[in-house]
Scaffold this motif. Structure first.
Motif, PDB file in Angstrom:
ATOM      1  N   VAL A   1      -1.181  -9.979  10.178  1.00 26.36           N
ATOM      2  CA  VAL A   1      -2.363  -9.468   9.482  1.00 26.36           C
ATOM      3  C   VAL A   1      -3.102  -8.512  10.402  1.00 26.36           C
ATOM      4  O   VAL A   1      -2.966  -8.572  11.634  1.00 26.36           O
ATOM      5  CB  VAL A   1      -3.301 -10.618   9.058  1.00 26.36           C
TER       6      VAL A   1
ATOM      7  N   ASP B   1      -7.999  -0.886   7.948  1.00 29.75           N
ATOM      8  CA  ASP B   1      -7.801  -0.467   6.560  1.00 29.75           C
ATOM      9  C   ASP B   1      -6.612   0.490   6.490  1.00 29.75           C
ATOM     10  O   ASP B   1      -6.591   1.515   7.176  1.00 29.75           O
ATOM     11  CB  ASP B   1      -9.058   0.216   6.039  1.00 29.75           C
TER      12      ASP B   1
ATOM     13  N   ARG C   1     -11.822 -10.337   6.357  1.00 23.74           N
ATOM     14  CA  ARG C   1     -11.199  -9.223   5.640  1.00 23.74           C
ATOM     15  C   ARG C   1      -9.959  -8.773   6.411  1.00 23.74           C
ATOM     16  O   ARG C   1     -10.040  -8.141   7.464  1.00 23.74           O
ATOM     17  CB  ARG C   1     -12.196  -8.070   5.483  1.00 23.74           C
TER      18      ARG C   1
ATOM     19  N   LEU D   1       1.859  -2.289   4.658  1.00 23.49           N
ATOM     20  CA  LEU D   1       0.723  -3.199   4.542  1.00 23.49           C
ATOM     21  C   LEU D   1       0.500  -3.558   3.080  1.00 23.49           C
ATOM     22  O   LEU D   1       0.956  -2.833   2.169  1.00 23.49           O
ATOM     23  CB  LEU D   1      -0.561  -2.578   5.119  1.00 23.49           C
ATOM     24  N   SER D   2      -0.185  -4.669   2.867  1.00 21.40           N
ATOM     25  CA  SER D   2      -0.510  -5.057   1.497  1.00 21.40           C
ATOM     26  C   SER D   2      -1.522  -4.064   0.912  1.00 21.40           C
ATOM     27  O   SER D   2      -2.317  -3.451   1.640  1.00 21.40           O
ATOM     28  CB  SER D   2      -1.084  -6.486   1.473  1.00 21.40           C
ATOM     29  N   ARG D   3      -1.488  -3.908  -0.430  1.00 20.58           N
ATOM     30  CA  ARG D   3      -2.391  -2.943  -1.078  1.00 20.58           C
ATOM     31  C   ARG D   3      -3.828  -3.437  -1.012  1.00 20.58           C
ATOM     32  O   ARG D   3      -4.758  -2.655  -0.830  1.00 20.58           O
ATOM     33  CB  ARG D   3      -1.978  -2.735  -2.540  1.00 20.58           C
ATOM     34  N   GLU D   4      -4.038  -4.754  -1.133  1.00 24.22           N
ATOM     35  CA  GLU D   4      -5.375  -5.348  -1.149  1.00 24.22           C
ATOM     36  C   GLU D   4      -5.507  -6.310   0.035  1.00 24.22           C
ATOM     37  O   GLU D   4      -4.508  -6.845   0.529  1.00 24.22           O
ATOM     38  CB  GLU D   4      -5.617  -6.113  -2.463  1.00 24.22           C
ATOM     39  N   PRO D   5      -6.741  -6.527   0.478  1.00 15.66           N
ATOM     40  CA  PRO D   5      -6.937  -7.554   1.511  1.00 15.66           C
ATOM     41  C   PRO D   5      -6.519  -8.926   0.984  1.00 15.66           C
ATOM     42  O   PRO D   5      -6.549  -9.201  -0.217  1.00 15.66           O
ATOM     43  CB  PRO D   5      -8.440  -7.498   1.800  1.00 15.66           C
TER      44      PRO D   5
ATOM     45  N   HIS E   1       0.845  -1.184   0.000  1.00 15.48           N
ATOM     46  CA  HIS E   1       0.000   0.000   0.000  1.00 15.48           C
ATOM     47  C   HIS E   1       0.886   1.242   0.000  1.00 15.48           C
ATOM     48  O   HIS E   1       1.971   1.261   0.571  1.00 15.48           O
ATOM     49  CB  HIS E   1      -0.916  -0.017   1.228  1.00 15.48           C
TER      50      HIS E   1
ATOM     51  N   TRP F   1      -5.609  -7.429   5.987  1.00 18.09           N
ATOM     52  CA  TRP F   1      -4.466  -6.974   5.198  1.00 18.09           C
ATOM     53  C   TRP F   1      -3.175  -7.562   5.798  1.00 18.09           C
ATOM     54  O   TRP F   1      -3.059  -7.719   7.027  1.00 18.09           O
ATOM     55  CB  TRP F   1      -4.365  -5.445   5.214  1.00 18.09           C
TER      56      TRP F   1
END
Length: 1447
Positions: free
Chosen positions: A67, A71, A149, A37-41, A6, A151
């Motif tokens: 995880v 958001d 959900r 963090l990752s861009r997408e879940p 992200h 990330w």
């Protein structure tokens, strides 16, 4: 799915590579703010994987991954991942955290140990479970119940500075995994076939299964295959869920931890969940220790089923079916059965060490320390036993190590695989077995190395990659044993300047494949020889103090080497130069060892023949080349050495090849130098003078240019001038066949110096280290070597023995060998038969420092061998029969512990402990005197003709008899020593003694020697002093006028022997910490440039600081005397050097005992006004008449302690420092000092104070209960308390009291202590309440009772005093309320209780039930119906000891 990071991230993160790479900026300055963090879940089953690109060594900690349900678009990024809340699961190290709080303490791989290039991934499976993946391997479920959900979170924390996202894809399917596993199994099969073939060729069928099983387990761990049926995993050893009250289990019952470790030290017992199988290893790893308590982990086996067991506070309290290892001994059913089971002590193990045990199929129980078998601890162990661990004292947390667990065993099993089959795991097409034994295998480093070490360059180079972070764990070994005469040499490639110490090198008998490598090799207590600094250590103990070049001074590019010669001698090399023999009798097949310690960061093996030095016999010492015309140019295999007898200021080092003069001050102003010559006087017959030219017979010397015979100059202007020689010059001497004496300078003959040396008579070379010359070394020589007199490791200074103590002569015991005839009233022993059966004992046990000495009367030269002498714990009275009860020789006497010297060897129970000790007893003849004594520091010393040969053995028991063996040529000896005069019975102080051997017995005061000292009339301070010092009062008063340091001052005159220098502390400033230091300095202070503090003085300085003694800024003694930092204003402090050159400290006129030895003469008193101490004043003495001072250091320890004779007590292991005291006892002592009770109430002999903590009472072997009195009645020892002996009223009939009265305890409050001690009688709580308001009914005036006046207060009933035979009742808080105090040393808060140990007259008390309403049993020996004693009778109790317990 394309995986990216992200765009929003921590404030120090920089993104690149299309947001697939993250880098933490300022990695050296900052360790956090690296969240990404990752861009997408995440999608279910996708593994979000990153690669570690870069790490730094500046910080601790590393990458964290997990995880979060937060958001990233709206997240307020914290400084680290552990700060994430609101549904965040993070794996940190090997722990799992939920919203910053730990939910799993041991999980998977330790992320902090991953390196650059490793892959780390995180996954949520379809069931909502969290998985960690490391390098493609699933570490299992880390957490459950995750929301859908989420990330991915990566924290570039600590050492981790850059990562790159690799992928976000599901793992391979189960079918693919199964197929891959089958392929791996098939590929592994040929390796095992080859492995078995290799093993059979090398070792045969014996014990093949043991090695194969370990190797198979290791290989299966590397694959995905489980052992057949999964038996190993389903039946694994775990901790039983029922455990001690303070135990918390975790990690699937593999880990046990004691709660509240800083508040409680026991109730930490855990057991295995099932019985142990035969030959099954039960092993644990120590994970956590605390420094607060004494004692540590205990481990063993028990027959008790954990389901039915009522867990005790400590496992040693169980009196049935239990075998435990505690310290270095074995306890069976709570009682000591093996005092010294092994050289390791469990109390000294560190975090990360392993402890294991195994019950063999033959019933023998073995313990293992770091994988090393310690031998049989017990035989006939019951068939069904459970493993048991007691997390006691310092031990807080342990984890079971499983053989089938990859993370636990991979390293050890791989090492075994590599050792047995070097080709396993290598990419080779076929296994080639060479039968050509002539082809030498190349010397490389073994791949099993220290935790912080790494092997590179195809095994030729070893390094510590993070040398600036860690200074140890850098041990590396050779890949194969060294051959005889094979030189192992390494070059130092890299060094760091952060640490002290440097490379260490040596050899060990341990195979690196099986060895659990220690943090430093000198910690290994078996089969190891190491050169460290300029000393040599064997099994962790120094055997040579001064040897060769100091390794700590080497630089990058220097080389060090080691060789074991075929004669068993060990030699070291520094830069190709042989340093001389370092050890003898080294076994063959030893592995070379290099310890990359401290500054040493990298080393490479030098195996080129051109780089290797020749063997020591092939070169001369040093770089000096001998002239062809020199008679010394021919080398001999038996070189001359310096004799072990020498002048008082000489020290012999380097295997007898180097001599140096100690205590040498500045030599720059001296004009004279070395003197050399020969003498016909044997060294044994020579009383060494100050200079050799003082000898007036049979001596020829060259001094300067003058040739002197018997002290008179017979020729001047000889061809050379010794005073003009410089460092590096060589001097040689030769006696020709015609009796001429020649000198050689640098190999050049200077001509005939004199003639007429006695023909046919031995002459000895003489060197006088005079004037400017302070050190010489023998370069080479020819001639015979008398090995019996070449004591290479004898560097002790020799002291003449004091004259025997006047008194009754010693006697031989009536029990002796069958060939012995005792005559002359027991003072002479004659051997009348053959060469053996000549053992004799002293009549009584020897006291501390008591010399037992004999003279040799007759010898018979038809026999070989000579006198043996030593000490033994065997009581001669226990020998059943003279003819059959003794062995033929002393070497075979092993029924009790025996220390003896035979020839020049020291043996313990026949096992060799030391070689080349002192003069060889084989050289003794008629008229020679030999003596033995046990010193107060628990060492055995042998004296020959009055000269102390130094310590022969350590950790010698206290109750020992002298023992001698008239062996071989020695046929008759006579006693020439005397025993200490015993006090008459009427003058002996009473002691707690009884005829019953089961009762507790106390120590008796022993005779006290008096030392005559003089007070100095005048001794002003010198004008040269620290810059903050101001002198006044005719230089008798010194004041520090600024800051806290620069307060050094010395006296203007040296301190004479036997004279006391004394100062008084006049003023203290509480603004600062620490305080005054006191000592002596051997340098002349006239032009001395004083440093800021005395700690910086590095030459010829002895200093008492706090409660320690320092020599040249190095601590040499702990727990000496009172802490000088706590001395108040008005305290008198003094120093004295006695006639034996020993330093003493005096506090308020009381001698604190010997502080240091070998003090030079002259020396100057030294005072450092540091910290709180701002002013001192020298005390002028009104006269110089001698006075007698009682010397505490001369007091001897009594023979009995708490009813346990020292001969059967647990003997401390040799590595235990005798100066070290119990920390718990020291803490109780500091609390007692805070009570400010007068010293007059306490016994002067501090040795009567006893600590009953778990460690101390086990060390003494105390029983829990004893009997006392008439009739005998039980009482319990006050375990957990510390007793301080009280002064007893001398008018009491003490002998009768202690023998016939009972023992009990009385708990009291701190507030009643002083009143009780003032009255010398117990005071109850009720009496204390109205002590000042109600007058007593009778008053004692001069021992007469007077009736009260008519108008006096009405008579009140006598007050009840409650006692108990056990502190488990008297120590309850209802009787002994707790008080809180702050320890002045550690500044920690503790709670303390006080009580009294008392003697109670039988019949003066009533036995009753407890009065507190307690239902459960308080003491297993005493029922609640008879645990409380009540007395009203005045004079029915006698205070004996003050008890203190600190929590």
């Amino acid at each position: 799915m394309a995986a990216e990071l992200h765009s929003r991230s921590g404030k120090l993160i920089g993104l690149s590579n299309s947001n697939r790479t993250a880098q933490r900026n300022q990695p050296i300055q900052e360790f956090n703010h690296g969240l990404v963090l990752s861009r997408e879940p995440l999608r279910d089953r996708d593994v979000f994987t990153v690669r570690i690109d870069k790490k730094v060594n500046s910080w601790s900690g590393s990458i964290e991954i997990g995880v979060t349900a937060l958001d990233p678009a709206t997240l307020d990024f914290p400084s680290s991942a552990t700060g994430l809340k609101g549904g965040s699961w993070i794996v940190s190290g090997y722990s799992v955290l939920l919203d910053g709080r730990s939910i799993l303490e041991e999980y998977g791989r330790d992320l902090d140990q991953l390196g650059e290039g490793d892959l780390v991934g995180i996954q949520r499976d379809t069931q909502g479970n969290l998985h960690l993946w490391v390098n493609g391997e699933d570490c299992g479920v880390a957490a459950t119940g995750l929301p859908p959900r989420l990330w991915a979170v990566i924290d570039l924390y600590g050492k981790c500075t850059q990562i790159t996202v690799v992928s976000s894809e599901p793992p391979p399917s189960d079918q693919e995994t199964s197929e891959d596993s089958e392929e791996q199994a098939e590929a592994a099969a040929p390796s095992f076939c080859n492995f078995k073939m290799l093993y059979l060729l090398c070792f045969g069928e014996q014990d093949l299964s043991d090695f194969v099983n370990s190797a198979i387990l290791s290989a299966y761990s590397n694959s995905s295959i489980s052992p057949i049926g999964g038996v190993m995993t389903n039946d694994a050893l775990l901790f039983h869920e029922k455990c001690g009250t303070l135990i918390k289990l975790s990690n699937n019952n593999k880990t046990a931890e004691r709660r509240r470790p800083l508040d409680e030290f026991n109730n930490g017992v855990v057991m295995t969940n099932r019985p142990l199988r035969d030959n099954e290893m039960f092993e644990i790893r120590i994970d956590k220790l605390v420094d607060k308590w004494s004692g540590s982990i205990e481990i063993g086996v028990t027959t008790h089923n954990p389901n039915n067991l009522d867990y005790p506070a400590t496992m040693t309290n169980l009196r049935s079916g239990t075998i435990m290892m505690s310290g270095s001994g074995i306890l069976t059913n709570g009682k000591g059965t093996r005092r010294e089971y092994c050289e390791f002590s469990l109390d000294e193990l560190q975090e990360g060490d392993h402890i294991g045990l195994m019950r063999k199929s033959n019933g023998a129980l073995h313990f293992y320390i770091n994988g090393i078998d310690q031998g049989v601890a017990a035989t006939q162990t019951p068939t069904v036993v459970y493993g048991v661990v007691d997390l006691y004292g310092m031990a807080v947390k342990v984890t079971i190590v499983h053989n089938h667990n990859h993370s636990d065993r991979l390293r050890r099993n791989n090492a075994i695989m590599r050792a047995l089959s070097p080709d396993v795991g290598r990419n080779r097409t076929a296994l080639h077995l060479s039968t050509d034994s002539d082809v030498p295998e190349r010397l490389l480093f073994h791949s099993n190395c220290g935790q912080k070490a790494a092997i590179i360059n195809d095994g030729k180079t070893a390094l510590r990659p993070h040398a600036t972070d860690d200074f140890n764990h850098g041990v590396v070994l050779s890949s194969r044993p060294l051959r005889s005469n094979e030189v192992f040499q390494v070059r130092i490639d890299k060094m760091v300047d952060k640490w002290a110490g440097s490379i260490e090198i040596g050899v060990t008998t341990h195979n690196p494949a099986y060895l659990q490598l220690p943090s430093t090799m000198t910690n290994l207590r078996s089969g190891t020889w190491m050169m460290t600094g300029n000393g040599v250590m064997h099994n962790g103990t120094t055997i040579l103090d001064e040897y060769g070049h100091n390794l700590d001074r080497l630089k990058a590019g220097d080389t060090v080497g080691v060789v074991r010669k075929d004669d068993g001698s060990l030699h070291f090399f520094v830069n190709g130069v042989a340093q001389g023999p370092a050890a003898w009798n080294v076994p063959p097949n030893v592995y070379a060892v290099v310890d990359l310690y401290g500054q040493a960061a990298q080393a490479t093996i030098m195996d080129d023949l051109a780089d290797l030095p020749p063997l020591p016999d092939d070169v001369s010492e040093g770089n000096n080349q001998l002239s062809p015309v020199s008679p010394c140019s021919v080398m001999s295999a038996t070189d001359l050495r310096f004799h072990h007898l020498h002048g008082n200021n000489a020290v012999i080092t380097n295997g007898g090849r180097t001599a140096l003069r100690q205590n040498c001050r500045s030599v720059c102003g001296m004009e004279r130098s070395i003197e050399a010559g020969v003498t016909a006087i044997r060294p044994e017959d020579l009383e060494f003078p100050n200079t050799m030219t003082d000898i007036d017979y049979d001596t020829w010397m060259l001094s300067g240019t003058a040739i002197m015979q018997d002290g008179n100059t017979m020729r001047n202007n000889y061809g050379c001038d010794l005073d003009s020689l410089t460092t590096g010059s060589r001097i040689g001497m030769m006696r020709s066949a015609s009796g001429d004496l020649h000198y050689y300078i640098n190999g050049v003959d200077q001509g005939v110096a004199c003639s007429g040396l006695p023909p046919g008579k031995e002459v000895f070379a003489v060197i006088d280290l005079y004037g400017q010359c302070v050190q010489v070394s023998i370069t080479s020589s020819s001639g015979p070597l008398d090995n019996s007199l070449s004591t290479s490791n004898n560097t002790e200074k020799s002291f003449p023995i004091q004259s025997p103590v006047p008194g009754v002569a010693h006697r031989f015991h009536s029990k002796h060998g069958k060939n012995i005839l005792v005559q002359n009233d027991g003072c002479q022993a004659i051997r009348a038969g053959d060469f053996s059966h000549g053992i004799v004992f002293s009549m009584k046990e020897l006291k501390s420092d008591e010399l037992f000495e004999v003279k040799i009367d007759q010898v018979d030269d038809q026999w070989s061998g000579s006198l043996h002498i030593g000490l033994t714990t065997l009581q001669p009275s226990d020998i059943p029969c003279i003819a059959t009860g003794l062995s033929a020789s002393l070497l075979e006497l092993r029924s009790k512990v025996t220390w003896l010297v035979t020839g020049s060897e020291v043996r313990r129970n026949g096992i060799l402990q030391k070689q080349n000790y002192g003069c060889s007893l084989d050289r003794l003849g008629v008229g020679n005197r030999v003596g033995v004594k046990r010193c107060s520091d628990d060492t055995m010393h042998i004296l020959i003709d009055g000269e102390d040969m130094g310590p022969a053995a350590t950790a010698v028991a206290k109750n020992v008899y002298a023992v001698l063996d008239l062996y071989g040529k020695i046929t008759s000896i006579s006693i020439v020593s005397s025993t200490v005069l015993e006090e008459t019975e009427s003058t002996k102080a009473p002691s707690l003694s009884s005829d019953s051997c089961s009762e507790e017995e106390e120590e008796e005061p022993t005779p006290v020697r008096h030392m005559q000292i003089h007070f100095l009339k005048t001794m002003e301070f010198l004008e040269n002093h620290g810059k903050n010092i101001l002198l006044s009062n005719q230089n008798f008063t010194a004041t520090r006028v600024s800051s806290y340091n620069q307060g050094l001052l010395v006296t203007s005159q040296p301190l004479p022997r036997q004279h006391l220098f004394q100062v008084q502390i006049d003023r203290l400033n509480p603004t600062w910490t620490s305080s005054l230091s006191l000592g002596v300095i051997g340098n002349c202070p006239e032009r001395f440039n004083f440093p800021s503090t005395a700690c910086c003085l590095k030459r010829s300085t002895w200093l008492v600081q706090r409660d320690s003694v320092f020599h040249n800024s190095l601590k040499i003694c702990e727990n000496y005397g009172p802490n000088l930092d706590t001395c108040p204003e008005g305290t008198l402090l003094g120093i004295l050097v006695d006639g034996n050159n020993c330093l003493h400290l005096y506090v308020n006129g009381i001698d604190q005992g010997l502080a240091a030895q070998d003090i030079p003469n002259p020396c100057f008193p030294l005072v450092d006004l540091y910290g709180q101490c701002e002013q001192v004043r020298y005390l002028l003495a009104v006269g110089a008449e001698p006075v007698d001072i009682r010397c505490q250091a001369d007091m001897e320890k009594a023979d009995m302690v708490d009813g346990i004779k020292e001969s059967v007590c647990w003997t401390p292991p040799p590595e235990v420092n005798p100066m070290k005291t119990c920390e718990y006892q020291a803490l109780c002592t500091r609390f007692k000092d805070l009570l400010t009770l007068p010293d007059g109430y306490f016994n002067e002999d501090a040795k009567l104070n006893l600590c009953y903590c778990e460690s101390c009472h086990k060390l003494r072997g105390d029983e829990a209960y004893y009997k006392r009195g008439e009739p005998p009645r039980d009482y319990a020892l006050p375990f957990g308390w510390c007793r301080f002996a009280l002064r007893i009223n001398p008018r009491s009939d003490m002998a009768n009291t202690f023998k016939k009265w009972h023992i009990a305890y009385h708990g009291c409050s701190v507030g009643t202590l002083r009143t009780t001690l003032d009255q010398c009688e117990l005071v109850s709580g009720e009496e204390h309440a109205y002590f000042f308001s109600v007058a007593p009914t009778k008053v004692d005036v001069q021992n007469e009772y007077t009736e009260t006046e008519e108008n006096s207060a009405p008579e009140r009933e006598a007050v009840k005093v409650k006692l108990s035979p056990t502190m488990r009742y008297s120590g309850l808080e209802a009787f002994a309320p707790k008080v809180q105090f702050r320890d002045p040393r550690s500044h920690r808060c503790h709670q303390a209780q006080v009580a009294f140990q008392v003697c109670v007259r039988p019949g003066s008390y009533k036995v009753g039930a407890q009065s507190l309403g307690i239902v459960e049993a308080l003491d297993p020996r005493f029922s609640n119906s008879e645990i409380e004693w009540i007395t009203k009778e005045k004079g029915g109790t006698l205070l004996y000891g003050l008890l203190i317990r600190v929590e």
